[in-house]
Design an enzyme around this catalytic site. Structure first.
Site, PDB file in Angstrom:
ATOM      1  N   PRO A 155       0.828  -1.211   0.000  1.00 35.79           N
ATOM      2  CA  PRO A 155       0.000   0.000   0.000  1.00 35.79           C
ATOM      3  C   PRO A 155       0.867   1.268   0.000  1.00 35.79           C
ATOM      4  O   PRO A 155       1.912   1.298   0.644  1.00 35.79           O
ATOM      5  CB  PRO A 155      -0.815  -0.124   1.292  1.00 35.79           C
ATOM      6  CG  PRO A 155      -0.161  -1.174   2.106  1.00 35.79           C
ATOM      7  CD  PRO A 155       0.621  -2.051   1.185  1.00 35.79           C
ATOM      8  N   ASP A 190      14.214   2.590   5.722  1.00 31.58           N
ATOM      9  CA  ASP A 190      13.342   1.889   4.770  1.00 31.58           C
ATOM     10  C   ASP A 190      14.163   1.157   3.709  1.00 31.58           C
ATOM     11  O   ASP A 190      13.994  -0.041   3.482  1.00 31.58           O
ATOM     12  CB  ASP A 190      12.400   2.878   4.063  1.00 31.58           C
ATOM     13  CG  ASP A 190      11.199   3.254   4.916  1.00 31.58           C
ATOM     14  OD1 ASP A 190      11.262   3.060   6.138  1.00 31.58           O
ATOM     15  OD2 ASP A 190      10.210   3.752   4.348  1.00 31.58           O
ATOM     16  N   ALA A 192      10.602   2.820  -1.316  1.00 34.65           N
ATOM     17  CA  ALA A 192      11.917   2.170  -1.255  1.00 34.65           C
ATOM     18  C   ALA A 192      11.878   0.815  -1.963  1.00 34.65           C
ATOM     19  O   ALA A 192      12.858   0.410  -2.598  1.00 34.65           O
ATOM     20  CB  ALA A 192      12.346   1.999   0.196  1.00 34.65           C
ATOM     21  N   ALA A 193      10.735   0.120  -1.876  1.00 30.78           N
ATOM     22  CA  ALA A 193      10.635  -1.192  -2.524  1.00 30.78           C
ATOM     23  C   ALA A 193      10.672  -1.056  -4.048  1.00 30.78           C
ATOM     24  O   ALA A 193      11.272  -1.886  -4.743  1.00 30.78           O
ATOM     25  CB  ALA A 193       9.361  -1.904  -2.079  1.00 30.78           C
ATOM     26  N   GLY A 204       6.837   1.212   3.198  1.00 31.93           N
ATOM     27  CA  GLY A 204       8.047   1.276   2.373  1.00 31.93           C
ATOM     28  C   GLY A 204       7.823   1.095   0.885  1.00 31.93           C
ATOM     29  O   GLY A 204       8.712   0.607   0.174  1.00 31.93           O
TER      30      GLY A 204
END
Ligand code: PMV
Length: 317
Positions: free
Chosen positions: A101, A152, A110-111, A107
């Site tokens: 989400p 993160d 960052a992902a 995060g």
């Protein structure tokens, strides 16, 4: 050339958010039930440097060259290109899909960075290690929210439970007994940049008060780390709930998050707190196999828009 894909997990902060921006330690764990996947395919008909980006979750279908220079994806690709010291990328298409989400403290930004860095560098035959992947993702994080601590990108790149202090080498947290978390979404979108910025203004006007709270959070983080290393669930839960109280003192909680925390505790959770920047996003509750369903149900009844139950496995023999 075959397509290359890479994934990166979501994350939650167990203890220490916000104080970590002010150099206190924090604990974070990956959440593999949600992730971002990036798939790179060669585009033999494209000209050098031509990159097509397909990101259906954010309704983006565009050539990289048409995005503004300060768009996070432009910054991301430029960071990768400069790291690899290549004048231009070969032409490719990249598809980015995510179940993490957005603006919910898990995060997502960052992902995306970590998954794209991995997919692109693998595609080019120049894979980077976790440390370097995290460093590059950190460069992009700075464009999302000015003064990120780096927690993160670190927990997501390493995909392991971490003890983190900014500008220090990451430490992998020793988990002696597995523990379970229920993660519940308040359904309220919250901008990390705004909350961090707002807190900074308050800290500037009342540094003594805020630094005292940051120090208290730092002490709780050390206690929580000990609890995890010794497998003491009750102690960890206590630290989490106390951490929530201190986050309330920092004025980064909100009515909905406070309600979810108290419902989780009433339903038997060992501890509960908001997770991430706050004022919305997710909260976490520490549970075990005996009470996880009850706590999850209580959180749904209290209005959580989504719940995830995740287990942090032991990494000690
Ligand atoms: O991205 P979020 O919402 O999980 O927030 C990150 C945690 C903060 O401590 C609030 C900010 C930071 O950079 O560490």
């Amino acid at each position: 050339m075959p397509s290359i894909s890479a994934t990166a997990p979501g994350k939650v902060i167990l203890c220490g958010e916000h104080a970590v921006v002010y150099s206190q330690p924090a604990l974070a764990v990956p959440v593999t039930q949600v992730n971002t996947r990036a798939v790179v395919e060669a585009n033999p008909l494209g000209h050098r440097g031509q990159i097509e980006i397909h990101a259906p979750d954010i309704h983006l279908n565009a050539q990289l060259s048409t995005l503004a220079a300060d768009h996070p994806l432009s910054v991301l690709f430029e960071t990768i290109r400069s790291e690899l010291k290549i004048p231009q990328f070969p032409s490719f298409r990249i598809t980015i899909k995510s179940s993490i989400p957005v603006a919910a403290g898990m995060g997502s930004g960052a992902a995306v960075s970590v998954a794209v860095i991995r997919a692109v560098t693998n595609f080019l035959g120049r894979p980077l290690d976790d440390r370097r992947t995290s460093d590059l993702a950190f460069e992009v994080e700075k464009t999302y929210h000015g003064t990120p601590s780096g927690i993160d990108n670190t927990v997501i790149a390493f995909a392991r439970p971490i003890y983190y202090v900014r500008n220090k080498p990451v430490e992998i947290l020793k988990v002696s007994s597995p523990f379970m978390l229920v993660i519940a979404d308040s359904g309220i979108k919250s901008s990390t940049a705004n909350v961090v910025q707002d807190l900074k203004k308050h800290w500037q006007t009342e540094p003594v008060f805020y630094e005292n709270v940051f120090n208290q959070i730092g002490v709780l983080v050390q206690q929580a780390r000990n609890a995890i290393e010794r497998g003491r669930l009750e102690d960890l839960g206590y630290c989490m709930t106390q951490n929530h109280r201190l986050l309330q003192n920092l004025d980064v909680s909100c009515t909905k998050l406070d309600e979810l925390v108290s419902h989780a505790l009433h339903a038997g959770a060992f501890g509960a707190k908001l997770s991430g920047a706050g004022r919305g996003g997710n909260m976490i509750a520490l549970v075990n196999a005996a009470n996880s369903e009850q706590v999850e149900q209580a959180l749904k009844e209290a209005g959580a828009t989504r719940t995830i139950c995740t287990t942090i496995l032991s990494n000690m023999e």
